[in-house]
Design an enzyme around this catalytic site. Structure first.
Site, PDB file in Angstrom:
ATOM      1  N   TRP A  97       0.827  -1.221   0.000  1.00  0.00           N
ATOM      2  CA  TRP A  97       0.000   0.000   0.000  1.00  0.00           C
ATOM      3  C   TRP A  97       0.856   1.264   0.000  1.00  0.00           C
ATOM      4  CZ3 TRP A  97      -5.001  -0.765  -1.089  1.00  0.00           C
ATOM      5  CH2 TRP A  97      -5.500  -2.064  -0.890  1.00  0.00           C
ATOM      6  N   GLU A 149     -37.040   0.387 -19.737  1.00  0.00           N
ATOM      7  CA  GLU A 149     -37.981   0.714 -18.667  1.00  0.00           C
ATOM      8  C   GLU A 149     -38.326   2.191 -18.801  1.00  0.00           C
ATOM      9  OE1 GLU A 149     -38.290   0.679 -13.793  1.00  0.00           O
ATOM     10  OE2 GLU A 149     -36.747   1.786 -14.883  1.00  0.00           O
ATOM     11  N   LYS A 162      -5.864  -0.238  -5.285  1.00  0.00           N
ATOM     12  CA  LYS A 162      -6.577   1.039  -5.312  1.00  0.00           C
ATOM     13  C   LYS A 162      -5.809   2.043  -6.164  1.00  0.00           C
ATOM     14  CE  LYS A 162      -9.594   1.368  -1.269  1.00  0.00           C
ATOM     15  NZ  LYS A 162      -9.943   2.187  -0.080  1.00  0.00           N
ATOM     16  N   ASP A 165     -32.507   0.161 -17.122  1.00  0.00           N
ATOM     17  CA  ASP A 165     -33.258   0.755 -16.021  1.00  0.00           C
ATOM     18  C   ASP A 165     -33.341   2.267 -16.161  1.00  0.00           C
ATOM     19  OD1 ASP A 165     -34.317   0.778 -13.147  1.00  0.00           O
ATOM     20  OD2 ASP A 165     -32.538   2.060 -13.003  1.00  0.00           O
TER      21      ASP A 165
END
Length: 829
Positions: free
Chosen positions: A168, A479, A203, A424
């Protein structure tokens, strides 16, 4: 999704509101009278079917449209923008609906925007399909002798990659930035192995303009997990690149595209009967066989994309390229999809490109650190935030946003072999007002104005063009509650390109009736108008209820009908109460008439096929983080002495009927009677005749129904059959012979505008379907005697489990019609 958030104050265009008398004629019919046909509304405002009488040719089948020069431009990869500008005058959508002519400039503008954008992508990225391979360039990818990581973060001042692989500490893994704001780094292999081990955490760390360093999950991450030992632990990105021995290899081809989709909407996490989150592999092994047994041909998976908040039902997406880790790994999801394909089931994904989670630490929103809209995935200010959904809204005009979203579609199609998508929140995308507090009346000016978000429309056109180019047999569903014309027409005609749109007003109508009207107040005209009120050139998926109606605070149809008596009255060991008897009868009728008359495909949410009780309530602080209401109680339908089995058997039979007769895909749909006094609806779909008797007490013997073709008709599906929890009042071996009505070719002299009729027994609260028996005469060589044998019209009893379409009751003591027995070949010889 809109029902969940209650965005609209009234049903949208294409809904169940009655058409005014000046637009259509209406009237009640009698089995002894003649119904006057209503006419098609075809004018400057609407292109609907008010299907009291729908012509099988002129209404359902799209008109032949001359192949416009625009269509030619769209299919010619070598066309130029200059040619496009010259040829956008001829828009096929306007040829289909002349009422759109006043909005021609709007169509020309958005078509030019679409073609210009497509041309730019072809010029600078090599084409739309190459552009949509962004996942092979961005994020983490293996190249020769190294891992290459790229991330778009134009406002970052410095950047580095951190993770388990470097403790890290990114001091030795600084990234470089190019002129387009893309950061990159090449990390050489170590000892012949990738420097970043498979399944290790990573990350993206960057410094923004105020000097602060922040850590984010990479935008293109393909897997994200959280620490299961910590409550509400944040998600972290995971480098996912399994070795060949661990990578799932697909074994089965995609099933062919069905004539009409029969969709089983499912949520993997809540599919277990236990109070826990289910896995992809358990769903594949335990639930998929149930779906296949009930004769669905398509599974629609919800909540696939990673979402930190489980109770969002998967709609607050945090990691767009990552399959939700709650239910397993990406390889486990591939196993599910491959297993579905092996069972002949296609798999659609509920894709969410209308908005994104506001989460900062683990979501895409974390890349927004106050920069301008052109340097962000989202719009800034109010335009970039959905106040009712508490979510961020994409900037669809941004080049890298287009790359990100289009690549996301291709990723799920190519890597996981999905067969299509259900998009959606399309209404929110189409309009700057997102449909909030809007009432769509059907006036075309509501769809084509400054309120239209043309950037989003262009993105959807590009998306549908891309999907169908990559996989021509893909199914793509929108939708949308607004009913925007052209949404379900091809891009080559100037449409947006969806194959289907959801008929979202139908479940709202049913719940309104169940909650606010007595049975005697149910209007056959309103029900029929609701189910048939759609643009005839654009296909719809009909459904009586979906996940929206099951969410906490609302009720499923079964629970509306039977409520607390479901806890005590569903045992076959006791006589059914009036509430249970009514509930089981109307549950079957509501779902079946929705399927038969409501659209060109059908959808059911997991568990509703057998009347799952109660509601869905995801684990949350308010319920003590319980999973008790976030599961499916399969034991209810599996227990032989419970009445849930009857609803499930009828659901299976409904789907089997379409599998055999393909009535959902039929171009012939004619409603011949809507009798308000008798509470009876009669219609034809294909060559089947459907008779629905909604009266609570009246049974009609010798009830006259109209039909198209002469001949002999027999029962093919009966909701009153004993195997479906009925009383077995209708004889299934009775022959119903037709009688000609009026003058051939003169509809006004016919019975309910049908040239033939036959008589049936119609018990209260039942629906019965009749098929025409095709017969041929065969002569024996010896005695020249003849025998009648059934041909294509006869349903093969072995096709359906438990012989669902046959009853043992005889015509001597049940039903009406001729008692003439049909000779089998053996008897004839």
């Amino acid at each position: 999704m809109y029902s969940w958030y209650n965005l609209l104050s009234v049903p949208a265009f294409g809904s169940c509101t009655r058409v005014s008398s000046k637009d259509s004629s209406s009237g009640s019919s009698s089995r002894f009278g003649t119904l006057q046909p209503s006419r098609l509304i075809f004018g400057p405002r609407k292109l609907l079917t008010n299907a009291i009488n729908i012509s099988p040719l002129s209404i359902i089948t799209p008109q032949k449209v001359r192949r416009s020069s625009l269509s030619a431009v769209l299919t010619d990869d070598n066309s130029t923008t200059m040619n496009v500008e010259e040829d956008t005058d001829n828009i096929g959508l306007i040829s289909l609906d002349p009422g759109l002519e006043p909005y021609k400039d709007h169509f020309k503008y958005r078509m030019k925007r679409y073609l210009d954008q497509k041309k730019l992508i072809e010029t600078y990225e090599g084409g739309l399909e190459d552009f949509a391979l962004g996942y092979s360039k961005f994020g983490f990818n293996q190249e020769e002798g190294c891992i290459v990581y790229r991330e778009w973060a134009p406002t970052a001042q410095e950047a580095e990659v951190i993770g388990d692989f470097n403790g890290w500490n990114g001091v030795n893994h600084k990234m470089d930035k190019n002129q387009f704001g893309v950061w990159s780094i090449r990390i050489p292999d170590s000892g012949g192995n990738p420097a970043i081990p498979h399944n290790s955490r990573v990350k993206f760390r960057f410094k923004h303009s105020n000097g602060d360093w922040v850590e984010r999950i990479p935008a293109w991450i393909k897997y994200a997990t959280q620490d299961p030992t910590r409550f509400a632990a944040p998600y972290v990105g995971v480098y996912w690149d399994p070795p060949p021995s661990e990578r799932y290899q697909f074994k089965y081809p995609r099933p062919p595209k069905p004539k009409a989709p029969r969709i089983y909407e499912a949520h993997v996490g809540m599919s277990s009967s236990e109070s826990r989150i289910n896995t992809y592999r358990e769903f594949a092994d335990d639930v998929l066989p149930r779906i296949q047994a009930n004769n669905y041909n398509t599974v629609q998976l919800m909540a696939v994309m990673e979402h930190s908040y489980y109770a969002s039902f998967g709609y607050h997406v945090t990691n767009f390229f990552a399959a939700s880790s709650r239910s397993g790994t990406p390889e486990d999801l591939k196993y599910l999809i491959d297993k579905a394909h092996s069972l002949g089931l296609r798999v659609l994904m509920d894709i969410v490109h209308s908005h994104a989670s506001t989460n900062v630490t683990d979501g895409l929103n974390g890349f927004d650190v106050g920069q301008s809209s052109q340097e962000s995935y989202f719009h800034t200010g109010e335009r970039g935030y959905h106040e009712l959904w508490d979510s961020r809204l994409f900037n669809y005009s941004n080049w890298e946003v287009l790359r990100f979203l289009l690549s996301n579609l291709r990723w799920w199609l190519d890597e996981f072999k999905f067969d299509g998508f259900r998009f959606d929140g399309v209404t929110s995308m189409l309009y700057h007002h997102h449909g909030i507090n809007m009432t769509f009346t059907g006036n075309y000016s509501e769809y084509y104005s400054e309120a239209t978000d043309v950037d989003a429309v262009v993105y959807l056109m590009l998306a549908n063009y891309l999907i169908h180019n990559i996989w021509p047999d893909a199914t793509v569903i929108a939708e949308d509650v607004s009913g925007m014309p052209g949404l379900g027409r091809p891009v080559s005609e100037g449409g947006i390109g969806f194959d289907y749109r959801l008929a979202m007003a139908i479940p709202d109508k049913w719940l309104d009736y169940l909650k606010n009207k007595q049975d005697e107040e149910w209007s056959m005209n309103e029900i029929t108008s609701c189910l048939t009120n759609r643009r005839y050139t654009e296909k719809c998926i009909a459904y009586a209820e979906s996940h929206d109606q099951a969410i906490v605070g609302d009720k499923t149809i079964a629970f509306c009908l039977m409520d607390k008596e479901m806890y005590t009255g569903m045992s076959c060991l006791t006589e059914a109460s009036p509430v249970i008897e009514r509930g089981i009868s109307l549950h079957k009728m509501i779902h079946f008439i929705t399927m038969g008359l409501g659209g060109d495909g059908y959808l059911n949410f997991m568990g509703n096929e057998f009347g799952h009780p109660e509601w869905i309530d995801f684990p949350r602080e308010g319920n003590g983080f319980s999973h008790d209401k976030c599961r499916r109680q399969w034991n209810l339908v599996d227990t032989d002495h419970l009445r849930y089995k009857f609803l499930n058997a009828f659901n299976r039979a409904m789907n089997s009927l379409d599998e055999k007769f393909s009535f959902l895909a039929s171009e012939k749909q004619i409603v011949s009677s809507m009798d308000e006094d008798d509470k009876v609806i009669v219609f034809e779909r294909g060559d089947l005749v459907f008779v629905f008797n909604f009266h609570r007490v009246n049974t009609y013997e010798g009830y006259k129904v109209g039909c198209d073709l002469p001949g002999k008709y027999r029962v093919v599906l009966d909701s009153d059959a004993l195997e479906f929890g009925g009383l077995g009042r209708v004889g299934h071996d009775s022959d119903h012979f037709t009688t000609p009505e009026g003058v051939p070719g003169v509809p006004e002299t016919n019975f309910n505008n049908r040239p033939n009729s036959f008589k049936v027994l119609s018990p209260a609260r039942t629906c019965v379907v009749y098929y025409r028996v095709e017969e041929k005469i065969e002569e024996t060589n010896n005695d020249k005697s003849t025998s009648l044998t059934k041909t294509d019209g006869q349903y093969d009893a072995q096709h359906c489990d438990n012989n669902s379409f046959e009853e043992s009751s005889s015509s001597e003591d049940k039903g009406v019609g001729s008692s003439k027995k049909e000779l089998t070949e053996t008897e004839a010889l």
